[in-house]
Design an enzyme around this catalytic site. Structure first.
Site, PDB file in Angstrom:
ATOM      1  N   LYS A   1      40.442  40.372  27.448  1.00 37.89           N
ATOM      2  CA  LYS A   1      41.433  40.474  26.381  1.00 37.89           C
ATOM      3  C   LYS A   1      40.948  41.423  25.278  1.00 37.89           C
ATOM      4  O   LYS A   1      40.807  42.601  25.530  1.00 37.89           O
ATOM      5  CB  LYS A   1      41.743  39.063  25.866  1.00 37.89           C
ATOM      6  CG  LYS A   1      42.069  38.049  26.990  1.00 37.89           C
ATOM      7  CD  LYS A   1      43.308  38.422  27.726  1.00 37.89           C
ATOM      8  CE  LYS A   1      43.772  37.518  28.849  1.00 37.89           C
ATOM      9  NZ  LYS A   1      42.910  36.657  29.560  1.00 37.89           N
TER      10      LYS A   1
ATOM     11  N   ARG B   1      21.947  40.383  40.989  1.00 34.47           N
ATOM     12  CA  ARG B   1      22.624  39.141  40.595  1.00 34.47           C
ATOM     13  C   ARG B   1      21.885  38.510  39.420  1.00 34.47           C
ATOM     14  O   ARG B   1      22.483  38.005  38.477  1.00 34.47           O
ATOM     15  CB  ARG B   1      22.727  38.156  41.779  1.00 34.47           C
ATOM     16  CG  ARG B   1      23.240  36.789  41.325  1.00 34.47           C
ATOM     17  CD  ARG B   1      23.692  35.847  42.427  1.00 34.47           C
ATOM     18  NE  ARG B   1      23.012  35.959  43.674  1.00 34.47           N
ATOM     19  CZ  ARG B   1      21.779  35.528  43.945  1.00 34.47           C
ATOM     20  NH1 ARG B   1      21.067  34.937  43.008  1.00 34.47           N
ATOM     21  NH2 ARG B   1      21.255  35.697  45.140  1.00 34.47           N
TER      22      ARG B   1
ATOM     23  N   TYR C   1      44.457  26.899  27.664  1.00 32.78           N
ATOM     24  CA  TYR C   1      44.880  27.948  28.602  1.00 32.78           C
ATOM     25  C   TYR C   1      45.120  27.319  29.994  1.00 32.78           C
ATOM     26  O   TYR C   1      44.298  26.535  30.478  1.00 32.78           O
ATOM     27  CB  TYR C   1      43.796  29.035  28.661  1.00 32.78           C
ATOM     28  CG  TYR C   1      43.970  29.972  29.822  1.00 32.78           C
ATOM     29  CD1 TYR C   1      45.113  30.749  29.938  1.00 32.78           C
ATOM     30  CD2 TYR C   1      43.014  30.070  30.820  1.00 32.78           C
ATOM     31  CE1 TYR C   1      45.296  31.589  31.016  1.00 32.78           C
ATOM     32  CE2 TYR C   1      43.178  30.916  31.906  1.00 32.78           C
ATOM     33  CZ  TYR C   1      44.324  31.673  31.998  1.00 32.78           C
ATOM     34  OH  TYR C   1      44.514  32.495  33.064  1.00 32.78           O
TER      35      TYR C   1
HETATM   36  C1  LIG Z   1      42.294  31.711  25.928  1.00 29.15           C
HETATM   37  C2  LIG Z   1      41.916  32.140  27.297  1.00 29.15           C
HETATM   38  N1  LIG Z   1      40.745  31.720  27.823  1.00 29.15           N
HETATM   39  C3  LIG Z   1      40.368  32.061  29.071  1.00 29.15           C
HETATM   40  C4  LIG Z   1      41.159  32.847  29.876  1.00 29.15           C
HETATM   41  C5  LIG Z   1      40.720  33.187  31.276  1.00 29.15           C
HETATM   42  O1  LIG Z   1      40.258  34.504  31.322  1.00 29.15           O
HETATM   43  P1  LIG Z   1      40.343  35.427  32.625  1.00 29.15           P
HETATM   44  O2  LIG Z   1      41.787  35.708  32.875  1.00 29.15           O
HETATM   45  O3  LIG Z   1      39.551  36.629  32.218  1.00 29.15           O
HETATM   46  O4  LIG Z   1      39.730  34.668  33.737  1.00 29.15           O
HETATM   47  C6  LIG Z   1      42.376  33.310  29.371  1.00 29.15           C
HETATM   48  C7  LIG Z   1      43.253  34.154  30.206  1.00 29.15           C
HETATM   49  O5  LIG Z   1      44.383  34.435  29.871  1.00 29.15           O
HETATM   50  C8  LIG Z   1      42.768  32.956  28.059  1.00 29.15           C
HETATM   51  O6  LIG Z   1      43.931  33.355  27.526  1.00 29.15           O
END
Ligand SMILES: Cc1ncc(COP(=O)(O)O)c(C=O)c1O
Length: 389
Positions: A193, A44, A96
């Site tokens: 992503k 961890r 988001y």
């Molecule tokens: C701009 C943005 N930030 C953060 C996240 C969150 O990421 P995760 O889905 O890996 O938790 C996303 C998810 O779509 C996103 O599009």
């Protein structure tokens, strides 16, 4: 950073010469005596595969340190934990949806208030600041309406009131934009992503500008424990090997798709920072090194959920799925999917209309993607009881 530098920032294994990074699938590390070890004691707290990933990402973003988490939201969560009850965040208004949910449903009841403003005009932030503002939170471009905020200008405002500027750099990726060099204090990524890039993992990253922030995030990472496991660290590293070439191709594809959408009779608005008509096109061009990303969103003249449904179920190459940034093109309907947790009136205020559709261009041929969309407009009109031709 050049593609050469990225690829050669990924080390080979000094112990065996293995060209790819070994996966250290272990929970613990043998110690010579209590506290005497080879730099690792418990997985961890640290893991050699994760350490390699974190060093590569710190280098990619020009940061002091980077920290890998189980998801992008876990990375966001770690940054919010820098705050105390009574502190306030000013955040971009079409943030988001998952971040919005975390802020309002988890942190608000713990005493952290968030004010949402349109950060495309930096003055709106200056106006919203109070003596309790500790964090300014922007995405640039935003998800899903691709708003661009001026990172340099906002960083000057943050510094003037001793607040930290956090930039969610998921959409731009470190290939297009390095927010720390523009004055940000922290960068976060959904590594799920572009960085991972193959739609085969979920991951999150926090990158820090200073040693002091590194110490704090490292403490939170270990104390809360939301780390990324070694296999997913390995896959993320493998994704980074092709990040530059993938991202550039996705940007090229998006430019062509945006031009196609602009001239289509069924389309109302096209949101893409590469368009000269985009509100902050000039800022995007400058702070994103002329790369505008692979994401485009658009609304339909028939601004209804039914019309959007007809379209998003008619494509062949653009697969209907949450997420973005992978090699295969995806599309989604944010009001019912990624942003379903945002109330309709808040959504509409941020420009996310009922028919808004988000496209994530993959690395297929641009002509095939354009043909797919063109066919989907006709198919939706012909067979789905809507007029999109
Ligand atoms: C701009 C943005 N930030 C953060 C996240 C969150 O990421 P995760 O889905 O890996 O938790 C996303 C998810 O779509 C996103 O599009």
């Amino acid at each position: 950073m050049s593609a050469t530098n990225i690829i050669h920032s990924i080390p080979s294994d000094p112990l065996t010469g293995a060209i790819s990074v070994p996966v250290y699938q272990t929970s613990t590390f043998i110690q010579d005596a209590p506290g005497v070890n080879k730099g690792f004691d418990y997985a961890r707290s640290n893991n050699p595969t994760r350490k390699v990933l974190e060093d590569i990402v710190a280098n990619l973003e020009g940061g002091h340190g980077a920290f890998a988490f189980g998801t992008g939201l876990a990375a966001i969560d770690a940054v919010v934990k820098l705050l105390s009850a009574g502190d306030e965040i000013i955040a971009v208004d079409d943030i988001y949806g998952g971040a919005y949910r975390l802020f309002t449903r988890v942190y608000q009841k713990l005493g952290i208030q968030v004010t949402y403003v349109d950060t495309t005009d930096a003055e709106n932030i200056a106006r919203a600041i109070s003596s309790k503002t500790k964090l300014i939170w922007i995405e640039s471009p935003t998800n899903p309406t691709l708003k661009i905020s001026d990172i340099k200008a906002i960083s000057a405002i943050a510094k003037s009131v001793d607040a930290l500027l956090v930039v969610d750099n998921t959409f731009a990726s470190p290939i297009a934009q390095q927010p720390l060099s523009l004055g940000a204090d922290l960068v976060i990524h959904s590594g799920t992503k572009y960085i991972g890039g193959h739609s085969d993992l979920v991951a999150g990253l926090v990158v820090t500008k200073t040693e002091s922030l590194s110490e704090k995030i490292k403490f939170i990472q270990n104390a809360s424990g939301g780390i990324l496991g070694p296999w997913d660290c390995f896959l993320t590293i493998r994704g980074i090997e092709t990040l530059d070439i993938r991202y550039r191709k996705q940007c090229q594809n998006a430019e062509k798709v945006a031009q196609f959408l602009l001239q289509h009779g069924a389309v109302d608005q096209v949101f893409f920072p590469g368009l000269e008509t985009h509100k902050n096109h000039a800022i995007a061009k400058q702070q994103q090194n002329g790369l505008f990303g692979g994401i485009i969103s658009f609304t339909l003249k028939d601004d209804t959920v039914a019309a959007a449904n007809a379209f998003v179920t008619s494509t062949q190459y653009f697969k209907l799925a949450e997420s973005l940034g992978g090699v295969k093109s995806l599309l989604c309907h944010p009001p019912q999917m990624t942003h379903a947790s945002v109330p309709r009136e808040v959504r509409l205020k941020a420009g996310i209309k009922d028919s808004l559709i988000r496209l994530s261009c993959g690395i297929e041929e641009a002509e095939d993607l354009v043909r797919d969309l063109d066919r989907a407009f006709s198919e939706a009109t012909k067979n789905k009881n809507t007029v999109l031709a």
